[in-house]
Design an enzyme around this catalytic site. Structure first.
Site, short mmCIF file in Angstrom:
data_model
loop_
_atom_site.label_atom_id
_atom_site.label_comp_id
_atom_site.label_asym_id
_atom_site.label_seq_id
_atom_site.Cartn_x
_atom_site.Cartn_y
_atom_site.Cartn_z
N GLN A 534 1.06 -1.52 0.33
CA GLN A 534 -0.08 0.02 0.10
C GLN A 534 0.85 0.95 -0.08
O GLN A 534 0.22 2.49 -0.67
CB GLN A 534 -1.23 0.28 1.27
CG GLN A 534 -2.29 -1.08 0.73
CD GLN A 534 -3.33 -1.37 2.01
OE1 GLN A 534 -2.15 -1.04 3.22
NE2 GLN A 534 -4.39 -1.68 1.92
N GLN A 535 2.19 1.38 0.96
CA GLN A 535 3.18 2.84 0.50
C GLN A 535 3.17 2.63 -0.40
O GLN A 535 3.66 3.77 -1.11
CB GLN A 535 4.27 1.87 1.33
CG GLN A 535 3.95 1.90 3.02
CD GLN A 535 5.11 1.52 3.72
OE1 GLN A 535 6.34 1.89 3.51
NE2 GLN A 535 4.20 1.12 4.98
N CYS A 536 2.99 1.82 -1.81
CA CYS A 536 3.71 1.94 -3.50
C CYS A 536 3.26 2.50 -3.71
O CYS A 536 3.15 2.48 -5.26
CB CYS A 536 4.35 0.84 -3.82
SG CYS A 536 6.31 0.69 -2.67
N THR A 537 1.84 2.65 -3.40
CA THR A 537 0.88 3.28 -4.71
C THR A 537 -0.25 2.21 -5.21
O THR A 537 0.21 2.25 -6.27
CB THR A 537 0.51 4.61 -4.23
OG1 THR A 537 1.16 5.04 -3.78
CG2 THR A 537 -0.97 5.40 -5.14
N VAL A 538 -0.02 1.07 -4.51
CA VAL A 538 0.11 -0.48 -6.16
C VAL A 538 -1.33 0.12 -6.32
O VAL A 538 -2.65 -0.43 -5.49
CB VAL A 538 0.08 -1.56 -5.31
CG1 VAL A 538 -0.08 -2.65 -6.22
CG2 VAL A 538 1.83 -1.46 -5.15
#
Length: 673
Positions: A534-538
């Site tokens: 989620q941190q990588c905006t997947v």
């Protein structure tokens, strides 16, 4: 002897210097020789590029799909070179500023004795098929009928410019910047045709003294109002004085400004002048003077003199004579085509092409589209990642020209595939800053964009800073405040919810239009407590373009709503107020899911407990300013405590425990049963 000109100096009966005909009186007798068919050199057109630029602007901004005839004007001058004829010329100012014939009167009456202004009509079609389908025969016949009517009513005597009226048909391909066009110069045909006697240079007709007197009279007329010199053997009079001249003992020679250079042919304007003189005064013999110049002065060697013989059948005034006049293209009866794309400045061409779709939208779908509002609005994009790139592109497509991007990240190898403003080159050597790389890309796409990239971090609540970093963080806060204050609309496009807190607060404080776009894996939503994925905006690749486009469409809807920023939310196509929303409904929120291919339009209301935009938070910021921001940054629960969310969450936890206890008791009861 009477002379009359028709192309360079412009004169009429009321000192209107745009009437191409005048008369010369002279005590000279003409000799006659063998008769021959009178043949005229065709008129030719010359179109300045500015004419097409102005026509394009007129078509896009005012005419739309209206293909009504447009009144224009052109001009021609007397021949001034022995090897070159002058053409009928149209310029940018040949098109009216307002779409009416009356708007041309100031242009046609503008004093200029060096050229003859003449009226024209332009038929500009909406399609190339429409251009080729025009009934050219009837169009020419219609203009010829106007000329004939002006002759019979006497208008042509007062204003000889109407005899040289012209016709243009055209099609403007505004996407390719090509223009198809065809000129016609309607000329009434005499039946049988006129013949000519002893056509030769004026210098051979007159004695040296007579030629000098005639030249002096022409130059005097050209430079000032005509004045009769009793000691001169040649004087100038207006065409309306023809009848008065007839009662005089002097011979009369009709003169006109001749654009043609040929030594054996008069220019095209003489055709309709002969029809006028013959019909008006029932003359069968007309001695004419083709006035030509050299360096702005009368040239008797280049000018021609001859006598036209006309045989007019009985009752010929009862019907409009046949007409000719469509311009030939390299000797063939064909239209012409010009392309301006190669000669245009690339930036100017890009601006025209970029605005084309928007201006075409106003023709039918959205007449109220305000392009000036779009081009002048200043948009601040906080975040230059997947969403920021897409929003910037969408804004430019809508005609927004002033864009500022804020980001402190660098372009990584994983970015170019998803973030449309970056390439592999931006990733090398540790990666360029996204904000500056995005701006360079925007300028390559559209050179006229006024874009700026700012590299800076956005302070976030709950992320304490060391004392030695405090001044730097506060500088960022002040800089962000100034940026928001200098822009009209703000897009919140960062990866985390925390990074949107300060911009939201500052926007609420200054009452700016603020639009946030956030993504989940397959939905339009915001997430917290993110794991690595989620941190990588997947997200699904198609989600960012959809969400970005919707965010920009919301802004455009707000700008075109009668109440603007204060518009009430609408999700049911029920437009409130007296003015209908030109772009449809205006929801407060749009949420969707790609997995379900669904979308919801929602109306949202501000919460009194919001940690960013509630009245409590905004008031506290206004009272404490930077001290308040430091408190929010350094103390994780400060905002929740201030807005009452801490107590609310405690109450919610207590209720949850009671609910769980009741469930457990019910479960125990069930077990007992």
């Amino acid at each position: 002897m009477v002379h009359s000109l028709g192309a360079f100096v412009v004169i009429n009966c009321k000192s209107n210097f745009d009437n191409p005909v005048f008369l010369y009186l002279t005590r000279v007798f003409l000799e006659t020789t063998m008769e021959a068919l009178l043949q005229f050199a065709p008129m030719q057109s010359s179109v300045d590029e500015g004419f097409w630029h102005r026509l394009s602007s007129l078509k896009l901004n005012k005419l739309g799909i209206d293909d009504s005839p447009i009144h224009i004007f052109g001009f021609y001058a007397p021949c001034s070179h022995s090897q070159v004829s002058n053409h009928l010329t149209v310029l940018a100012e040949s098109l009216p500023s307002e779409l009416s014939e009356a708007s041309l009167i100031p242009e046609l009456s503008r004093g200029n004795r060096n050229r003859c202004s003449v009226p024209g009509i332009l038929y500009n079609t909406n399609t190339v098929e429409g251009f080729h389908a025009l009934d050219m025969h009837n169009l020419l016949k219609k203009e010829a009928a106007k000329i004939w009517d002006d002759i019979l009513t006497g208008k042509a005597v007062e204003d000889c410019s109407v005899l040289s009226r012209f016709l243009v048909i055209s099609f403007a391909d505004l996407k390719k910047w090509t223009f198809n066009y065809w000129f016609a110069f309607p000329a009434l045909m005499l039946d049988p045709p006129a013949t000519v006697v002893n056509l030769k240079p004026a210098s051979q007709w007159f004695s040296v003294a007579e030629a000098e007197s005639l030249s002096a009279a022409c130059n005097e007329w050209r430079s000032s109002k005509a004045t009769a010199d009793p000691n001169s053997c040649a004087t100038v009079r207006l065409l309306k004085d023809w009848e008065a001249c007839q009662s005089n003992a002097h011979k009369i020679l009709f003169g006109f400004y001749d654009p043609c250079h040929r030594p054996n042919n008069p220019g095209w304007p003489l055709r309709n002048f002969l029809a006028l003189i013959s019909a008006r005064w029932n003359l069968n013999s007309i001695q004419f003077f083709c006035y030509r110049e050299n360096r702005g002065f009368a040239d008797m060697r280049l000018s021609l003199v001859g006598e036209a013989l006309i045989t007019v059948p009985q009752g010929w005034k009862d019907t409009v004579p046949s007409a000719v006049g469509w311009e030939l293209n390299k000797g063939r009866k064909a239209s012409r085509c010009i392309s301006l794309a190669q000669s245009m400045d690339p930036t100017r061409l890009a601006i025209s092409a970029a605005d084309l779709n928007l201006k075409l939208m106003r023709w039918r779908a959205l007449p109220s589209l305000n392009l000036n509002a779009l081009s002048s609005i200043k948009c601040l994009l906080l975040g230059a990642g997947t969403l920021g790139c897409q929003v910037a592109r969408m804004l430019m497509a809508w005609g927004v020209r002033k864009i500022t991007l804020v980001d402190n990240g660098r372009v990584a190898m994983s970015n170019p595939l998803r973030q449309s403003l970056y390439t592999l080159d931006n990733c090398l050597n540790g990666g360029e800053f996204k904000a500056t790389a995005a701006v360079e890309s925007l300028k390559q796409i559209f050179p006229a964009v006024e874009a700026e990239g700012i590299v800076m971090a956005i302070p976030m609540p709950g992320h304490p800073v060391h004392s030695q970093e405090q001044d730097s963080v506060l500088d960022d806060c002040r800089r962000l405040h100034d940026l928001i204050d200098a822009h009209d609309s703000v897009f919140l496009l960062t990866d985390t919810r925390e990074s949107r807190w300060l911009p939201t607060l500052l926007c609420a404080n200054t009452n700016k239009i603020t639009i946030t776009a956030a993504l989940g894996f397959d939905s339009f939503l915001s997430t917290s407590n993110r794991t690595l994925d989620q941190q990588c905006t997947v997200t699904r690749p198609g989600l960012a373009p959809i969400a970005s486009a919707l965010a920009v469409e919301l802004l455009i809807g707000i700008l075109h709503h009668p109440q603007g920023l204060y518009a009430e939310g609408d999700i049911n196509n029920n437009v409130t107020g007296a003015t209908e929303q030109p772009l449809g409904i205006l929801p407060h929120q749009i949420r969707g899911s790609l997995s379900q291919f669904s979308q919801m339009s929602l109306i949202g209301y501000s919460s009194p407990s919001c940690t960013a935009c509630s009245h409590t938070v905004v008031s506290e910021y206004r009272n404490q300013r930077m001290e308040f921001i430091l408190q929010a940054i350094n103390h994780p629960t400060y905002l929740e405590d201030l807005t009452g969310l801490t107590e609310l969450m405690k109450s919610a936890t207590f209720l949850s425990l009671d609910w769980d206890k009741e469930i457990d008791e019910e479960d125990d009861d069930c077990v007992e049963i």
